[in-house]
Design an enzyme around this catalytic site. Structure first.
Site, PDB file in Angstrom:
ATOM      1  CB  CYS A  12      58.444  65.003  29.923  1.00 36.99           C
ATOM      2  SG  CYS A  12      57.466  66.416  29.372  1.00 36.99           S
ATOM      3  CB  CYS A  15      54.132  64.534  26.522  1.00 37.11           C
ATOM      4  SG  CYS A  15      55.632  65.390  26.040  1.00 37.11           S
ATOM      5  CG  ASP A 434      34.274  31.306  51.671  1.00 34.94           C
ATOM      6  OD1 ASP A 434      33.289  31.302  52.420  1.00 34.94           O
ATOM      7  OD2 ASP A 434      34.464  30.467  50.765  1.00 34.94           O
ATOM      8  CG  ASP A 633      36.492  29.172  46.716  1.00 34.80           C
ATOM      9  OD1 ASP A 633      35.591  29.589  47.480  1.00 34.80           O
ATOM     10  OD2 ASP A 633      36.711  27.968  46.520  1.00 34.80           O
ATOM     11  CG  ASP A 637      33.110  33.557  48.561  1.00 34.53           C
ATOM     12  OD1 ASP A 637      32.418  33.574  49.591  1.00 34.53           O
ATOM     13  OD2 ASP A 637      33.816  32.586  48.229  1.00 34.53           O
TER      14      ASP A 637
END
Length: 747
Positions: A12, A15, A434, A633, A637
């Site tokens: 559970c 634990c 971008d 990309d 960036d």
């Protein structure tokens, strides 16, 4: 250092909190997070202060076991074994519990229908037999559920009680009371024959075993996305060894091996074609359904499918370094991470079990000492409170939804790196794109060459292409490609200097050449003469004008245009429907940026921004009190992706951009930006539902078990009903999380 370990023996959320607590106490451990749903510990530590063996010892001392992570196949095998084990235990306990229930309750139902139990087990005639048969039937059930007792009591003795402790105390109390009742019956007090409580112990264990079985089955389904990804890779590869074709397992393939792949087969690992030509289906990663042509020198992605030609290729990345393995790692890390929304549930789980035990004792004592009720009544209260409380539902509420949500994202090519990213994404109010390679294709072409009287168009193109020959910028590549198509000869560079955000300065044949934007010319005190007006017209057409100057005098303009991606306009429309503001950031001049923005419906334009200033522009937007996402990309960036609340990298971009991002779009389709936001909204809504039911269940269930309704003339909660409710609570949370598997993005 960072390390992931699989934790065995957890039952559970309490634990999980125990493992976190004992590991965080170790000197040198800086961070420790346990995901109960994935049973994984992610730990950061200083290897000079603490060793992995020390971490394992601390975990074992707490009553659990830390093992190295296994492959998905082995993990699946282990899970299936666990499911079979729980089903077997449930069937054994059910076989003995059903007759136990019939004997216990039978006399009431049978007598009302005019039937009677056989005299040998009639509680009025043979009370000793009635009690002893129940004892004989309940013992195998207790043995079937032995794990609750071994783990539960061990946890109590170690000072970190868990759900098993609640079950162990409750059922042990019922069982011991039954023994006490039989002793009383032997002494001649047959009133105890009607309150033996053996059936409560038996049914509680049986129902909880059923709940644990259903929970294990549902948990297995939450990680199906990983299994699907793992299933993409072939198990074997044909390699050339000593001029012979040899079939070996995928694990034996080494970088540098020559691999042969025939039509219809999957590419075993990443590599580069050295012989042959074919078309390859890469849709499993890129989402592009049209097969891609591959010839000598082209890259191969592992797990893609060879369609129609036999090729030989050299393995470049194997094992954990392949693209597919990296994707699987990203998804696994995300599924093992925690979202900020889970903090409250984590805190409560840490104190839950001790508090419940205290409430159970207090409630039973209050009814017995102050309420004037019988011992049997007090025992009913005690067992019901212990059994109805469920830390499991709290512990499963968040991680299961994150597991299914991130897995579903992977199916759509949206790789969400963490639970935190998944949570924050739904709060985004502004998305900054971008321009080059994100909104546009990133494959520009030379459209216009404007020159002064001092030079011809071909001469200007030759000089510009020679200057840009080593450039990786899309605009520079376009100029080089145009020169190659015209068959122009490239001249040797004597000097090269890149000026980020402005352009380049080179020396060719003892001539100093500047190639770049308007700002570069003005900074260099170069008169633009009558070319500025021409530049404005080109920009208004969506073209990027690049000025060229030779020895301090303007020589002309090379205009480059980049086509807008087909999906850009539709993606931005979808974001507008979701109430999100869209901005575009670019180093291009304002007129070009406005022309592109008009085509796709951009709300805000951030033009003529230097690469190093992109992060500052994002910061300005954040200062307006908005959650900002950045989509890019390129290497330039990366700072902006890191600065944004959510960084989204295009899958076709650079490794640096993808590393800096929180979400990676493998298909390079801008429609997937809205998919990521929608998935975040659905997942967070699911988590909130789970937490509401988990908190609500315990908030309402525990007072009912304490006898609140009974005070006002209502019923007293039977421990058997409490056990059924507890089992259902965990399963209901898992089933709700699995509803996310039906997620489909709005297009």
């Amino acid at each position: 250092m960072k390390k992931s370990l699989k934790i065995e023996g957890m039952t559970c959320a309490a634990c999980a909190k125990t493992v976190e607590r004992v590991t965080r106490k170790l000197d040198g451990v800086t961070e420790s997070n346990v995901n109960f749903a994935t049973e994984k510990l992610n730990i950061s530590y200083d290897s000079s202060k603490v060793k992995v063996s020390d971490i394992r010892k601390a975990i074992e001392k707490a009553g659990y076991k830390a093992v190295e992570e296994t492959t998905v196949d082995r993990d699946k095998e282990k899970k299936e074994k666990e499911i079979k084990y729980l089903w077997k235990k449930f069937i054994i306990s059910a076989i003995f519990t059903v007759p136990l229930l019939v004997i216990t309750m039978g006399h009431m139902f049978f007598e009302s229908a005019g039937f009677h139990l056989p005299d040998i087990i009639d509680p009025m005639k043979k009370p000793v037999n009635f009690g002893m048969i129940q004892l004989i039937l309940v013992i195998p059930v207790m043995i079937a559920g032995h794990r609750f007792f071994t783990v539960g009591f061990k946890s109590i003795f170690k000072g970190s009680p868990n759900m098993d402790s609640l079950i162990a105390i409750g059922t042990s109390a019922a069982f011991l009371y039954g023994i006490f009742a039989i002793v009383q019956i032997y002494g001649g007090n047959i009133d105890y024959a009607y309150d033996l409580y053996f059936e409560s112990a038996g049914v509680i264990i049986t129902l909880i075993l059923l709940g644990k079985y259903l929970e294990a089955v549902a948990k297995g389904k939450t990680s199906e996305a990983i299994k699907k990804l793992m299933g993409l890779a072939p198990k074997t590869a044909i390699v050339v060894r000593d001029s012979k074709e040899v079939e070996i397992s995928i694990e034996e393939v080494e970088a540098g091996d020559i691999i042969i792949v025939k039509p219809g087969e999957k590419m075993p690992v990443d590599g580069e074609v050295i012989e042959g030509m074919t078309f390859v289906d890469e849709s499993m990663l890129t989402g592009e359904s049209i097969p891609v042509e591959k010839t000598i020198g082209d890259k191969i992605i592992g797990a893609s499918i060879n369609k129609n030609g036999t090729i030989k290729y050299k393995a470049t990345k194997v094992g954990k370094d392949t693209v597919l393995a990296q994707i699987i790692k990203l998804v696994e890390d995300a599924q093992g991470s925690k979202a900020p929304i889970a903090k409250m549930a984590d805190i409560i789980s840490g104190y839950f079990v001790p508090v419940v035990i205290t409430i159970a004792i207090f409630s039973a004592a209050a009814w017995y000492w102050f309420g004037g009720e019988t011992l049997v009544f007090a025992l009913t209260i005690f067992i019901s409170v212990l059994v109805i409380a469920c830390p499991c539902a709290l512990g499963l509420a968040t991680p299961t939804a994150i597991m299914v949500g991130t897995g579903k994202g992977a199916e759509y090519g949206v790789l969400i790196k963490s639970g935190a990213a998944l949570e924050i994404a739904h709060k985004v109010k502004t998305i900054v794109f971008d321009k080059t390679g994100t909104i546009t294709e990133g494959k520009p072409k030379v459209t216009d060459i404007i020159v002064t009287d001092a030079i011809t168009k071909d001469e200007l193109l030759q000089l510009a292409a020679s200057a840009e020959k080593g450039s990786e910028h899309p605009l520079g590549e376009a100029i080089v490609k145009s020169a190659e198509e015209k068959g122009l000869e490239f001249k040797k560079l004597d000097f090269f200097k890149a000026i980020p955000g402005y352009g380049i300065e080179v020396k060719i044949d003892e001539k100093t050449i500047l190639l770049g934007n308007r700002k570069l010319m003005l900074e260099s005190n170069i008169s633009l003469e009558n070319l500025e007006e021409t530049s404005h017209k080109l920009a208004e057409e969506g073209k990027t004008p690049m000025y060229a100057a030779i020895d301090g005098k303007i020589a002309g303009i090379v205009a480059v245009a980049d086509t807008v991606k087909e999906s850009s306009k539709k993606a931005i429309e979808q974001l507008h429907k979701m109430g999100i503001e869209v901005a575009m950031i670019t180093g291009d001049n304002k007129r070009t940026a406005e022309a592109i923005a008009k085509q796709v419906g951009i709300d805000r334009i951030l033009a003529e921004v230097l690469p190093q200033d992109k992060a500052n522009e994002v910061k300005k937007l954040q200062s307006e009190g908005r959650k900002v996402a950045m989509v890019g990309d390129g290497i330039n960036d990366a700072p902006a992706l890191a600065q944004a609340d959510i960084g989204i990298a295009i899958g076709s971009g650079t490794d640096v951009a993808m590393e800096s991002a929180d979400i990676v779009l493998m298909r390079s389709d801008l429609m997937d930006v809205s998919t990521a936001i929608q998935l975040s909204k659905k997942t967070i809504a699911n988590i909130k539902q789970n937490l509401f039911w988990a908190f609500g269940y315990n908030t309402l269930g525990i007072p009912v078990a304490m006898g609140i309704l009974y005070i006002f003339g209502g019923p007293l909660l039977n421990p058997i009903i409490a056990a059924a409710a507890m089992s259902f609570s965990s399963v209901s949370v898992l089933l709700n999380a699995l509803r996310l598997k039906g997620f489909k993005p709005a297009k």
